[in-house]
Design a protein around this motif. Structure first.
Motif, PDB file in Angstrom:
ATOM      1  N   LYS A  23       0.829  -1.211   0.000  1.00  0.00           N
ATOM      2  CA  LYS A  23       0.000   0.000   0.000  1.00  0.00           C
ATOM      3  C   LYS A  23       0.859   1.256   0.000  1.00  0.00           C
ATOM      4  CE  LYS A  23      -4.040  -1.787  -0.223  1.00  0.00           C
ATOM      5  NZ  LYS A  23      -4.827  -1.558  -1.432  1.00  0.00           N
ATOM      6  N   MET A  24       1.981   1.212   0.695  1.00  0.00           N
ATOM      7  CA  MET A  24       2.870   2.377   0.710  1.00  0.00           C
ATOM      8  C   MET A  24       3.582   2.539  -0.636  1.00  0.00           C
ATOM      9  SD  MET A  24       4.216   2.371   4.611  1.00  0.00           S
ATOM     10  CE  MET A  24       4.862   4.040   4.502  1.00  0.00           C
ATOM     11  N   GLU A  25       3.923   1.429  -1.270  1.00  0.00           N
ATOM     12  CA  GLU A  25       4.498   1.501  -2.619  1.00  0.00           C
ATOM     13  C   GLU A  25       3.465   2.073  -3.594  1.00  0.00           C
ATOM     14  OE1 GLU A  25       7.258  -0.404  -4.467  1.00  0.00           O
ATOM     15  OE2 GLU A  25       8.290  -1.226  -2.730  1.00  0.00           O
ATOM     16  N   GLU A  26       2.225   1.648  -3.430  1.00  0.00           N
ATOM     17  CA  GLU A  26       1.136   2.155  -4.246  1.00  0.00           C
ATOM     18  C   GLU A  26       1.016   3.669  -4.071  1.00  0.00           C
ATOM     19  OE1 GLU A  26      -2.845  -0.464  -4.949  1.00  0.00           O
ATOM     20  OE2 GLU A  26      -2.708   0.554  -3.038  1.00  0.00           O
ATOM     21  N   GLN A  28       3.324   5.701  -3.125  1.00  0.00           N
ATOM     22  CA  GLN A  28       4.483   6.338  -3.736  1.00  0.00           C
ATOM     23  C   GLN A  28       4.321   6.456  -5.251  1.00  0.00           C
ATOM     24  OE1 GLN A  28       8.680   4.591  -4.165  1.00  0.00           O
ATOM     25  NE2 GLN A  28       8.716   5.730  -2.227  1.00  0.00           N
ATOM     26  N   LEU A  29       3.812   5.420  -5.880  1.00  0.00           N
ATOM     27  CA  LEU A  29       3.585   5.466  -7.325  1.00  0.00           C
ATOM     28  C   LEU A  29       2.570   6.546  -7.680  1.00  0.00           C
ATOM     29  CD1 LEU A  29       3.532   1.644  -8.110  1.00  0.00           C
ATOM     30  CD2 LEU A  29       5.317   3.290  -8.731  1.00  0.00           C
ATOM     31  N   LEU A  30       1.526   6.685  -6.877  1.00  0.00           N
ATOM     32  CA  LEU A  30       0.548   7.748  -7.114  1.00  0.00           C
ATOM     33  C   LEU A  30       1.187   9.125  -6.969  1.00  0.00           C
ATOM     34  CD1 LEU A  30      -2.519   6.268  -5.194  1.00  0.00           C
ATOM     35  CD2 LEU A  30      -2.282   6.518  -7.678  1.00  0.00           C
ATOM     36  N   LEU A  31       2.023   9.278  -5.954  1.00  0.00           N
ATOM     37  CA  LEU A  31       2.697  10.560  -5.741  1.00  0.00           C
ATOM     38  C   LEU A  31       3.609  10.911  -6.907  1.00  0.00           C
ATOM     39  CD1 LEU A  31       3.612  10.153  -1.981  1.00  0.00           C
ATOM     40  CD2 LEU A  31       2.095  11.899  -2.932  1.00  0.00           C
ATOM     41  N   VAL A  32       4.400   9.947  -7.333  1.00  0.00           N
ATOM     42  CA  VAL A  32       5.351  10.180  -8.413  1.00  0.00           C
ATOM     43  C   VAL A  32       4.620  10.468  -9.728  1.00  0.00           C
ATOM     44  CG1 VAL A  32       7.156   9.074  -9.803  1.00  0.00           C
ATOM     45  CG2 VAL A  32       7.210   8.882  -7.326  1.00  0.00           C
ATOM     46  N   ARG A  41      -7.727   8.095  -0.859  1.00  0.00           N
ATOM     47  CA  ARG A  41      -8.100   6.680  -0.789  1.00  0.00           C
ATOM     48  C   ARG A  41      -6.901   5.829  -0.379  1.00  0.00           C
ATOM     49  NH1 ARG A  41     -11.396   3.907  -5.494  1.00  0.00           N
ATOM     50  NH2 ARG A  41     -13.059   4.855  -4.294  1.00  0.00           N
ATOM     51  N   ALA A  42      -5.756   6.088  -0.970  1.00  0.00           N
ATOM     52  CA  ALA A  42      -4.556   5.318  -0.639  1.00  0.00           C
ATOM     53  C   ALA A  42      -4.194   5.488   0.835  1.00  0.00           C
ATOM     54  CB  ALA A  42      -3.391   5.745  -1.529  1.00  0.00           C
ATOM     55  N   THR A  43      -4.323   6.696   1.347  1.00  0.00           N
ATOM     56  CA  THR A  43      -4.014   6.962   2.747  1.00  0.00           C
ATOM     57  C   THR A  43      -4.995   6.248   3.676  1.00  0.00           C
ATOM     58  OG1 THR A  43      -3.040   9.085   2.161  1.00  0.00           O
ATOM     59  CG2 THR A  43      -3.671   8.794   4.456  1.00  0.00           C
ATOM     60  N   ARG A  44      -6.269   6.252   3.306  1.00  0.00           N
ATOM     61  CA  ARG A  44      -7.259   5.520   4.120  1.00  0.00           C
ATOM     62  C   ARG A  44      -6.946   4.028   4.137  1.00  0.00           C
ATOM     63  NH1 ARG A  44     -11.083   8.642   1.384  1.00  0.00           N
ATOM     64  NH2 ARG A  44     -11.725   6.805   0.193  1.00  0.00           N
ATOM     65  N   GLU A  45      -6.552   3.485   2.989  1.00  0.00           N
ATOM     66  CA  GLU A  45      -6.207   2.062   2.929  1.00  0.00           C
ATOM     67  C   GLU A  45      -4.989   1.758   3.800  1.00  0.00           C
ATOM     68  OE1 GLU A  45      -5.815   1.148  -1.224  1.00  0.00           O
ATOM     69  OE2 GLU A  45      -7.986   1.111  -1.526  1.00  0.00           O
ATOM     70  N   ILE A  46      -4.011   2.646   3.786  1.00  0.00           N
ATOM     71  CA  ILE A  46      -2.832   2.476   4.635  1.00  0.00           C
ATOM     72  C   ILE A  46      -3.243   2.511   6.107  1.00  0.00           C
ATOM     73  CG2 ILE A  46      -0.719   3.628   5.432  1.00  0.00           C
ATOM     74  CD1 ILE A  46      -0.206   4.344   2.456  1.00  0.00           C
ATOM     75  N   ASP A  47      -4.095   3.463   6.471  1.00  0.00           N
ATOM     76  CA  ASP A  47      -4.557   3.567   7.855  1.00  0.00           C
ATOM     77  C   ASP A  47      -5.287   2.300   8.297  1.00  0.00           C
ATOM     78  OD1 ASP A  47      -3.474   6.099   8.047  1.00  0.00           O
ATOM     79  OD2 ASP A  47      -5.391   7.142   7.731  1.00  0.00           O
ATOM     80  N   THR A  48      -6.089   1.731   7.408  1.00  0.00           N
ATOM     81  CA  THR A  48      -6.807   0.495   7.729  1.00  0.00           C
ATOM     82  C   THR A  48      -5.840  -0.646   7.981  1.00  0.00           C
ATOM     83  OG1 THR A  48      -8.727   1.186   6.420  1.00  0.00           O
ATOM     84  CG2 THR A  48      -8.501  -1.171   6.855  1.00  0.00           C
ATOM     85  N   VAL A  49      -4.821  -0.762   7.136  1.00  0.00           N
ATOM     86  CA  VAL A  49      -3.832  -1.828   7.311  1.00  0.00           C
ATOM     87  C   VAL A  49      -3.032  -1.600   8.590  1.00  0.00           C
ATOM     88  CG1 VAL A  49      -1.821  -2.992   6.319  1.00  0.00           C
ATOM     89  CG2 VAL A  49      -3.711  -2.301   4.837  1.00  0.00           C
ATOM     90  N   LYS A 113       8.153   5.110   4.026  1.00  0.00           N
ATOM     91  CA  LYS A 113       7.522   6.209   4.766  1.00  0.00           C
ATOM     92  C   LYS A 113       8.350   7.479   4.618  1.00  0.00           C
ATOM     93  CE  LYS A 113       6.399   7.678   9.452  1.00  0.00           C
ATOM     94  NZ  LYS A 113       7.475   8.615   9.727  1.00  0.00           N
ATOM     95  N   ASP A 114       9.659   7.366   4.775  1.00  0.00           N
ATOM     96  CA  ASP A 114      10.529   8.532   4.642  1.00  0.00           C
ATOM     97  C   ASP A 114      10.466   9.109   3.233  1.00  0.00           C
ATOM     98  OD1 ASP A 114      11.274   8.186   7.281  1.00  0.00           O
ATOM     99  OD2 ASP A 114      13.210   7.257   6.811  1.00  0.00           O
TER     100      ASP A 114
END
Length: 160
Positions: A23-26, A28-32, A41-49, A113-114
């Motif tokens: 999810k964090m790689e995902e 990062q890909l969205l950010l890039v 949505r990606a952040t909510r999914e990360i929070d859930t995990v 994360k960094d």
């Protein structure tokens, strides 16, 4: 209670950490890629995990305390200490593999994360600079630019 139960919980925690890494790689890909519409949505999914990882870690800690007690260790013994106290070589190898995999995944997650934080801060800074430059050069179709009479269009028209 048993090493078998503990290893089952360790597997679950590893699976969740792998999902968190994904999810964090995902993210990062969205950010890039600049796909900011999906960041929430990606952040909510990360929070859930992360919540699931926390629950799995708590379950593992409870089981670890019971295994530690059965090995005559303190209830707050680390997985490394439990691994060293196990006398059966097969169980020791299994626990060492779990410990090594958990550490490696945690390092990769920390690096992601960094990196994601750095990318987000850079994007935030760029957005603030862009907004600041727009604020200093604001005019509309109905208002001429300072020092001119031409009501030329601009990037951000507040009155259309």
């Amino acid at each position: 209670m048993t090493l078998n139960s503990l290893t089952a919980l360790l597997w679950r925690e590893r699976e969740l950490l792998d999902l968190l890494e994904f999810k964090m790689e995902e993210q990062q890909l969205l950010l890039v890629a600049g796909k900011t519409q999906w960041l929430d949505r990606a952040t909510r999914e990360i929070d859930t995990v992360v919540e699931k990882v926390s629950a799995a870690s708590l379950a593992r800690a409870v089981e670890s305390a019971e295994v530690a007690a059965s090995l005559n260790l303190d209830g707050d013994s680390t997985l490394g200490q439990i691994t060293q106290a196990v006398t059966e070589p097969a169980w020791r190898d299994i626990l060492e593999n779990h410990l090594s995999a958990l550490r490696a995944t945690a390092e990769r997650i920390a690096a992601l994360k960094d990196t994601n934080t750095t990318i987000l801060r850079g994007a935030q800074r760029a957005t603030q600079e862009t907004l600041a430059s727009l604020d200093s050069d604001t005019y509309t179709y109905d208002q001429p630019r300072q020092g001119g009479s031409d009501p030329s269009p601009r990037l951000l028209d507040t009155e259309l």
